[in-house]
Design a protein around this motif. Structure first.
Motif, PDB file in Angstrom:
ATOM      1  N   GLY A 192       0.824  -1.196   0.000  1.00 29.02           N
ATOM      2  CA  GLY A 192       0.000   0.000   0.000  1.00 29.02           C
ATOM      3  C   GLY A 192       0.858   1.245   0.000  1.00 29.02           C
ATOM      4  N   ASP A 193       0.422   2.287  -0.720  1.00 28.23           N
ATOM      5  CA  ASP A 193       1.256   3.490  -0.805  1.00 28.23           C
ATOM      6  C   ASP A 193       0.924   4.520   0.265  1.00 28.23           C
ATOM      7  N   ASP A 194      -0.004   4.190   1.189  1.00 24.60           N
ATOM      8  CA  ASP A 194      -0.184   5.002   2.388  1.00 24.60           C
ATOM      9  C   ASP A 194      -0.864   4.151   3.451  1.00 24.60           C
ATOM     10  N   PHE A 195      -0.979   4.702   4.663  1.00 27.67           N
ATOM     11  CA  PHE A 195      -1.460   3.902   5.789  1.00 27.67           C
ATOM     12  C   PHE A 195      -2.969   3.734   5.779  1.00 27.67           C
ATOM     13  N   THR A 196      -3.714   4.815   5.547  1.00 25.67           N
ATOM     14  CA  THR A 196      -5.169   4.690   5.579  1.00 25.67           C
ATOM     15  C   THR A 196      -5.664   3.820   4.429  1.00 25.67           C
ATOM     16  N   GLY A 197      -5.050   3.984   3.256  1.00 28.21           N
ATOM     17  CA  GLY A 197      -5.438   3.133   2.136  1.00 28.21           C
ATOM     18  C   GLY A 197      -5.151   1.674   2.411  1.00 28.21           C
ATOM     19  N   SER A 198      -4.091   1.410   3.142  1.00 28.96           N
ATOM     20  CA  SER A 198      -3.752   0.027   3.475  1.00 28.96           C
ATOM     21  C   SER A 198      -4.765  -0.563   4.451  1.00 28.96           C
ATOM     22  N   SER A 199      -5.206   0.218   5.424  1.00 32.05           N
ATOM     23  CA  SER A 199      -6.214  -0.296   6.354  1.00 32.05           C
ATOM     24  C   SER A 199      -7.560  -0.450   5.659  1.00 32.05           C
ATOM     25  N   ASP A 200      -7.836   0.423   4.696  1.00 29.90           N
ATOM     26  CA  ASP A 200      -9.023   0.284   3.846  1.00 29.90           C
ATOM     27  C   ASP A 200      -8.981  -1.053   3.112  1.00 29.90           C
ATOM     28  N   SER A 214       4.431  -1.408  14.572  1.00 29.68           N
ATOM     29  CA  SER A 214       4.974  -2.200  13.472  1.00 29.68           C
ATOM     30  C   SER A 214       3.950  -3.134  12.848  1.00 29.68           C
ATOM     31  N   GLN A 215       2.862  -3.418  13.575  1.00 28.45           N
ATOM     32  CA  GLN A 215       1.909  -4.411  13.093  1.00 28.45           C
ATOM     33  C   GLN A 215       0.511  -4.042  13.558  1.00 28.45           C
ATOM     34  N   LEU A 216      -0.465  -4.170  12.657  1.00 28.89           N
ATOM     35  CA  LEU A 216      -1.845  -3.800  12.950  1.00 28.89           C
ATOM     36  C   LEU A 216      -2.771  -4.955  12.592  1.00 28.89           C
ATOM     37  N   GLU A 217      -3.618  -5.339  13.538  1.00 29.18           N
ATOM     38  CA  GLU A 217      -4.601  -6.387  13.289  1.00 29.18           C
ATOM     39  C   GLU A 217      -5.897  -5.740  12.812  1.00 29.18           C
ATOM     40  N   ILE A 218      -6.334  -6.085  11.604  1.00 33.24           N
ATOM     41  CA  ILE A 218      -7.500  -5.454  11.010  1.00 33.24           C
ATOM     42  C   ILE A 218      -8.778  -6.049  11.592  1.00 33.24           C
ATOM     43  N   GLY A 219      -9.685  -5.160  12.021  1.00 33.36           N
ATOM     44  CA  GLY A 219     -10.953  -5.577  12.612  1.00 33.36           C
ATOM     45  C   GLY A 219     -12.141  -5.229  11.740  1.00 33.36           C
ATOM     46  N   PRO A 220     -13.335  -5.038  12.343  1.00 28.42           N
ATOM     47  CA  PRO A 220     -14.566  -4.829  11.580  1.00 28.42           C
ATOM     48  C   PRO A 220     -14.660  -3.431  10.973  1.00 28.42           C
ATOM     49  N   GLU A 221     -15.569  -3.279  10.035  1.00 32.96           N
ATOM     50  CA  GLU A 221     -15.748  -2.026   9.320  1.00 32.96           C
ATOM     51  C   GLU A 221     -16.494  -0.991  10.160  1.00 32.96           C
ATOM     52  N   ILE A 222     -15.969   0.241  10.150  1.00 38.92           N
ATOM     53  CA  ILE A 222     -16.653   1.372  10.775  1.00 38.92           C
ATOM     54  C   ILE A 222     -17.543   2.056   9.743  1.00 38.92           C
ATOM     55  N   VAL A 259     -10.665  -8.561   5.201  1.00 38.69           N
ATOM     56  CA  VAL A 259     -11.250  -9.180   6.396  1.00 38.69           C
ATOM     57  C   VAL A 259     -12.720  -9.497   6.164  1.00 38.69           C
ATOM     58  N   LYS A 260     -13.451  -8.577   5.537  1.00 38.83           N
ATOM     59  CA  LYS A 260     -14.866  -8.824   5.243  1.00 38.83           C
ATOM     60  C   LYS A 260     -15.035 -10.039   4.333  1.00 38.83           C
ATOM     61  N   ALA A 261     -14.041 -10.273   3.496  1.00 41.75           N
ATOM     62  CA  ALA A 261     -14.095 -11.424   2.587  1.00 41.75           C
ATOM     63  C   ALA A 261     -13.546 -12.691   3.230  1.00 41.75           C
ATOM     64  N   GLY A 262     -13.149 -12.614   4.505  1.00 42.60           N
ATOM     65  CA  GLY A 262     -12.782 -13.814   5.243  1.00 42.60           C
ATOM     66  C   GLY A 262     -11.318 -14.156   5.311  1.00 42.60           C
ATOM     67  N   MET A 263     -10.421 -13.213   4.964  1.00 41.63           N
ATOM     68  CA  MET A 263      -8.989 -13.499   5.048  1.00 41.63           C
ATOM     69  C   MET A 263      -8.413 -12.965   6.357  1.00 41.63           C
ATOM     70  N   ARG A 264      -7.594 -13.744   6.990  1.00 40.18           N
ATOM     71  CA  ARG A 264      -6.878 -13.289   8.184  1.00 40.18           C
ATOM     72  C   ARG A 264      -5.800 -12.314   7.729  1.00 40.18           C
ATOM     73  N   THR A 265      -5.958 -11.057   8.118  1.00 42.98           N
ATOM     74  CA  THR A 265      -5.170  -9.977   7.527  1.00 42.98           C
ATOM     75  C   THR A 265      -4.428  -9.182   8.580  1.00 42.98           C
ATOM     76  N   VAL A 266      -3.151  -8.927   8.304  1.00 38.23           N
ATOM     77  CA  VAL A 266      -2.326  -8.093   9.177  1.00 38.23           C
ATOM     78  C   VAL A 266      -1.691  -7.002   8.325  1.00 38.23           C
ATOM     79  N   GLN A 267      -1.706  -5.794   8.857  1.00 38.18           N
ATOM     80  CA  GLN A 267      -1.059  -4.656   8.190  1.00 38.18           C
ATOM     81  C   GLN A 267       0.242  -4.342   8.915  1.00 38.18           C
ATOM     82  N   TYR A 268       1.316  -4.180   8.139  1.00 38.67           N
ATOM     83  CA  TYR A 268       2.622  -3.890   8.704  1.00 38.67           C
ATOM     84  C   TYR A 268       2.998  -2.447   8.391  1.00 38.67           C
TER      85      TYR A 268
END
Length: 417
Positions: A7-15, A370-378, A21-30
């Protein structure tokens, strides 16, 4: 790890993480390229860079470093994620980064699709729309760093690239994934390995997802990831158990450095609700007459969802940039918000909301996350994120979120306890 994302920025990466995550993948953002291997349970890894507005050479270097790490984790496909408004300049960085990744991956056909219908970003006949307006009439033409002055993505990408740019139109996509693949073959044979793809509905993105099954490189906004998890699911590679979210008890503060139209509306709505708000004057930051400690102490003395913001209209931003220089102002505000975030967390804040890609990136870097666990949609494109045992975040792109985003995010992240 199955899907590796850059991802070329942080908010876009969490997006993007929100979509996966909504599609069912275990996802971590670094936060930047890790130095250690990923947890073996991670199915989609997102290396979030702050490369959107960097010089082209630096953006390419960082992206290739991320690619090497993701390949080392065994990723079967790479996704280069950029903003759904294709934020870039005539010099780059989308085209040059994509070319570098394609060379390394020996990808001879690469789709480009920033569409995200849930937030009003659609592509038709190669033109990017924001709602019912062309991109260059949507307010993005006033962006302080990446003003978008042409809605024709074919022209914009061709200016940045040394390779041919083709197009898959909506009529082809509506015929299904096989028709898309045939069109990609034809464009590659014609010397157009980079291909802009129309998409006006989520179903179009799902079709594109099926069409790129097995391709080494995909590029686009977070919407293009809608159809990618099912490719792995059909192979029986995804865990049947989805991620579990638990909110965080504690104090909350919102920080906003975005000047987008959407964020300015959210700031106005928040103030209209009677929530405490402190407007930051960049001139005071540059003159060192107001400090991050001052802002943090103010927020820690408030109830509710205090907001610290520097979200002026484009004319005011341009005036300050003309006076001090664009880069000087941008770096000063990023450093300011990073320092504020550190003081707030040290002061006991456990729920932190940020608006603006550059602001969010600065905050994540400033906190040393260094690491972010992605949760549910706001809101569409914006997930709740766990950044540690006692800290949760909402990192919002400037253009995303409903008018009541700040209060909604505070509730989703947890409560006062």
């Amino acid at each position: 790890m199955l899907l590796g994302c850059i991802g070329d920025d942080f908010t876009g990466s969490s997006d993007l993480g929100n979509t996966l995550v909504k599609a069912g993948m275990r996802t971590v953002q670094y936060s930047g390229t890790p130095t250690d291997p990923a947890d073996p349970d991670v199915e989609a890894g997102i290396v979030a860079l702050k490369s959107r507005s960097l010089p082209v050479e630096e953006a390419v270097r960082l992206s290739l470093e991320a690619l090497e790490w993701l390949q080392d984790q065994g990723c079967q496909q790479i996704l280069f994620k950029y903003c759904s408004t294709f934020d870039s300049t005539p010099e780059g960085n989308i085209g040059p980064v994509a070319e570098a990744l394609a060379r390394e991956l020996e990808a001879d056909r690469v789709i480009f699709c920033p569409a995200f219908p849930a937030t009003g970003r659609t592509i038709y006949q190669g033109y990017l729309f924001v709602g019912d307006k062309l991109l260059n009439e949507s307010g993005m033409e006033n962006h302080p760093l990446t003003p978008m002055t042409d809605a024709d993505l074919r022209r914009w990408l061709a200016i940045q690239s040394t390779v041919g740019v083709g197009h898959v139109n909506a009529a082809t996509i509506w015929q299904g994934a096989d028709a898309v693949r045939e069109r990609l073959d034809a464009e590659a044979d014609a010397g157009n390995p980079f291909v802009i793809c129309d998409a006006i509905r989520d179903d179009d993105l799902l079709t594109l997802g099926r069409a790129v099954d097995g391709l080494p490189l995909v590029t686009g906004g977070s919407g293009i990831a809608l159809g990618l998890p099912d490719n792995f699911r059909r192979q029986g590679l995804l865990s049947p158990e989805g991620p579990v979210w638990e909110g965080q008890v504690g104090r909350v503060v919102a920080l906003s450095g975005s000047c987008s139209r959407a964020t300015r509306g959210q700031v106005a709505h928040h103030i209209g609700l009677g929530q405490p708000a402190l407007e930051i004057d960049p001139r005071e930051i540059l003159a060192e007459t107001f400090s991050a400690i001052d802002a943090a102490e103010w927020a820690l003395g408030q109830d509710g969802v205090p907001l610290i913001y520097s979200s002026a209209d484009p004319k005011a931003v341009s005036a300050i940039q003309s006076e001090y220089g664009t880069e000087t102002v941008a770096h000063a505000l990023e450093d300011f918000f990073a320092d504020v975030a550190r003081y707030l967390v040290d002061g006991g804040v456990t729920r932190l909301i940020t608006a603006g890609g550059e602001t969010s990136g600065a905050v994540v870097e400033g906190l040393g996350i260094s690491q972010l666990e992605i949760g549910p949609e706001i809101d569409p494109g914006v997930p709740a994120i766990r950044a540690g045992e006692d800290l949760v975040l909402a990192l919002k792109s400037g253009n995303f979120g409903a008018r009541d985003f700040f209060d909604k995010a505070a509730r989703m992240l947890g409560d006062e306890g």
